[in-house]
Enzyme design. Structure first.
Site, PDB file in Angstrom:
ATOM      1  N   ASN A 115       0.859  -1.177   0.000  1.00 13.66           N
ATOM      2  CA  ASN A 115       0.000   0.000   0.000  1.00 13.66           C
ATOM      3  C   ASN A 115       0.900   1.233   0.000  1.00 13.66           C
ATOM      4  O   ASN A 115       1.480   1.570   1.018  1.00 13.66           O
ATOM      5  CB  ASN A 115      -0.900  -0.030   1.249  1.00 13.66           C
ATOM      6  N   LYS A 135       0.068   4.203  -0.265  1.00 10.35           N
ATOM      7  CA  LYS A 135      -0.644   5.348   0.316  1.00 10.35           C
ATOM      8  C   LYS A 135      -0.512   6.581  -0.595  1.00 10.35           C
ATOM      9  O   LYS A 135      -0.454   6.433  -1.803  1.00 10.35           O
ATOM     10  CB  LYS A 135      -0.144   5.637   1.728  1.00 10.35           C
ATOM     11  N   HIS A 140      -9.503   0.823   4.754  1.00 13.35           N
ATOM     12  CA  HIS A 140      -8.228   1.042   5.440  1.00 13.35           C
ATOM     13  C   HIS A 140      -8.464   1.963   6.639  1.00 13.35           C
ATOM     14  O   HIS A 140      -9.303   2.868   6.577  1.00 13.35           O
ATOM     15  CB  HIS A 140      -7.212   1.658   4.473  1.00 13.35           C
ATOM     16  N   GLU A 181      -6.945   4.425   7.706  1.00 15.86           N
ATOM     17  CA  GLU A 181      -6.795   5.860   7.403  1.00 15.86           C
ATOM     18  C   GLU A 181      -8.061   6.391   6.732  1.00 15.86           C
ATOM     19  O   GLU A 181      -8.453   7.537   6.932  1.00 15.86           O
ATOM     20  CB  GLU A 181      -5.542   6.079   6.531  1.00 15.86           C
ATOM     21  N   GLU A 238      -5.409  -5.341  10.433  1.00 19.05           N
ATOM     22  CA  GLU A 238      -4.405  -4.312  10.688  1.00 19.05           C
ATOM     23  C   GLU A 238      -4.718  -3.576  11.990  1.00 19.05           C
ATOM     24  O   GLU A 238      -5.539  -2.640  11.993  1.00 19.05           O
ATOM     25  CB  GLU A 238      -4.382  -3.301   9.539  1.00 19.05           C
ATOM     26  N   GLY A 248       2.180   2.062  10.718  1.00 14.60           N
ATOM     27  CA  GLY A 248       3.096   3.188  10.573  1.00 14.60           C
ATOM     28  C   GLY A 248       3.796   3.608  11.855  1.00 14.60           C
ATOM     29  O   GLY A 248       4.395   4.679  11.922  1.00 14.60           O
ATOM     30  N   SER A 258       3.304  -2.295  10.419  1.00 14.59           N
ATOM     31  CA  SER A 258       4.752  -2.271  10.658  1.00 14.59           C
ATOM     32  C   SER A 258       5.447  -3.580  10.274  1.00 14.59           C
ATOM     33  O   SER A 258       6.412  -3.994  10.928  1.00 14.59           O
ATOM     34  CB  SER A 258       5.056  -1.897  12.107  1.00 14.59           C
TER      35      SER A 258
END
Ligand code: PEP
Length: 249
Positions: free
Chosen positions: A11, A13, A96, A98, A166, A172, A212
């Protein structure tokens, strides 16, 4: 790793320039894998998709990071399943964290998107995962259960669904889930699928871990029974992604 076909996604992003993406594609083209035996799926910024598709060698699959819950039409700023299919892409990513955190993608919106993808026959990686306070409160299984139950009624073809677990606190942050945490939650997700859908779906649906993942922890994580691959953010922009693909072969 279970008996299922491994799935490794990058991904990217909201990252990359034409120049950096070109260099990254050159690096990734050094990967050796048989697409019959593993799905390697790259999700660039939508504007870069055409270029990435041209630059990556055959075998890589290119994916969108999002899809509209509406079809083609008067929906400014959206990308519809029809566009994804017209470009010859097989995969999209939805839900996701985010998107959930910053763009109001609720469980209901994710369910609508699963619905439209299923109707279009598009393969979909659905992201789920708990926040840190939810984990600390012992609510991880309840959270992922609610997220999964929201889209289950929309699924008619489970072979086109891949679940990316996730944990939000691991995305991240450099704080990866421990092997025990990852295996426990992946097994819990499989149990939910068994109870709410069927034993066959629980057994055959792929569940990738994200949060991560790096070249230094992928080999341990892929050794876990219910981990069928990875969704990788930061490390997918680096040569480390080659080692992550290799770990899942
Ligand atoms: C992600 O964006 O899905 C992700 C897992 O990011 P990272 O690997 O950087 O934690």
């Amino acid at each position: 790793m279970g008996p299922r076909k491994p799935w490794v996604g990058g991904n990217w992003k909201c990252n990359g320039t034409k120049a950096s993406i070109e260099a990254l594609c050159e690096t990734l083209n050094k990967a050796e894998f048989n697409p019959e035996q593993i799905d390697v799926v790259i999700a660039p910024v939508s504007l870069h998709i055409h270029m990435v598709k041209e630059k990556l060698k055959a075998g890589f699959k290119v994916c969108t990071q999002n899809v509209s819950k509406t079809g083609m039409g008067a929906y400014t700023g959206e990308i519809a399943v029809d566009h994804i299919k017209d470009f010859g892409l097989e995969w999209t990513l939805i839900g996701h964290s985010e998107r959930r955190q910053y763009y109001g993608e609720t469980d209901e919106v994710v369910a609508d998107k699963v619905d439209i993808c299923q109707k279009a026959g598009l393969c979909t990686a659905v992201c789920i995962g708990e926040m840190l306070d939810e984990r600390k409160a012992g609510k991880t299984t309840d959270v992922v259960k609610k997220q999964i139950e929201a889209f289950i009624p929309k699924v008619t073809d489970w072979s086109k669904i891949m679940i990316a677990y996730e944990p939000v606190w691991a995305i991240g942050t450099g704080v990866v889930a421990t092997p025990e945490q990852a295996q426990e939650t992946h097994a819990a997700i499989r149990k939910i699928l068994k109870e709410k859908v069927s034993a066959e779906v629980a057994e055959s649906t792929r569940i990738a871990y994200g949060g991560s993942v790096s070249d230094s922890n992928c080999n341990t994580l892929i050794g876990l029974e219910d981990v069928d691959g990875f969704l990788v953010g930061g490390a997918s922009l680096k040569p480390a992604f080659l080692d992550i693909i290799k770990s899942a072969l």
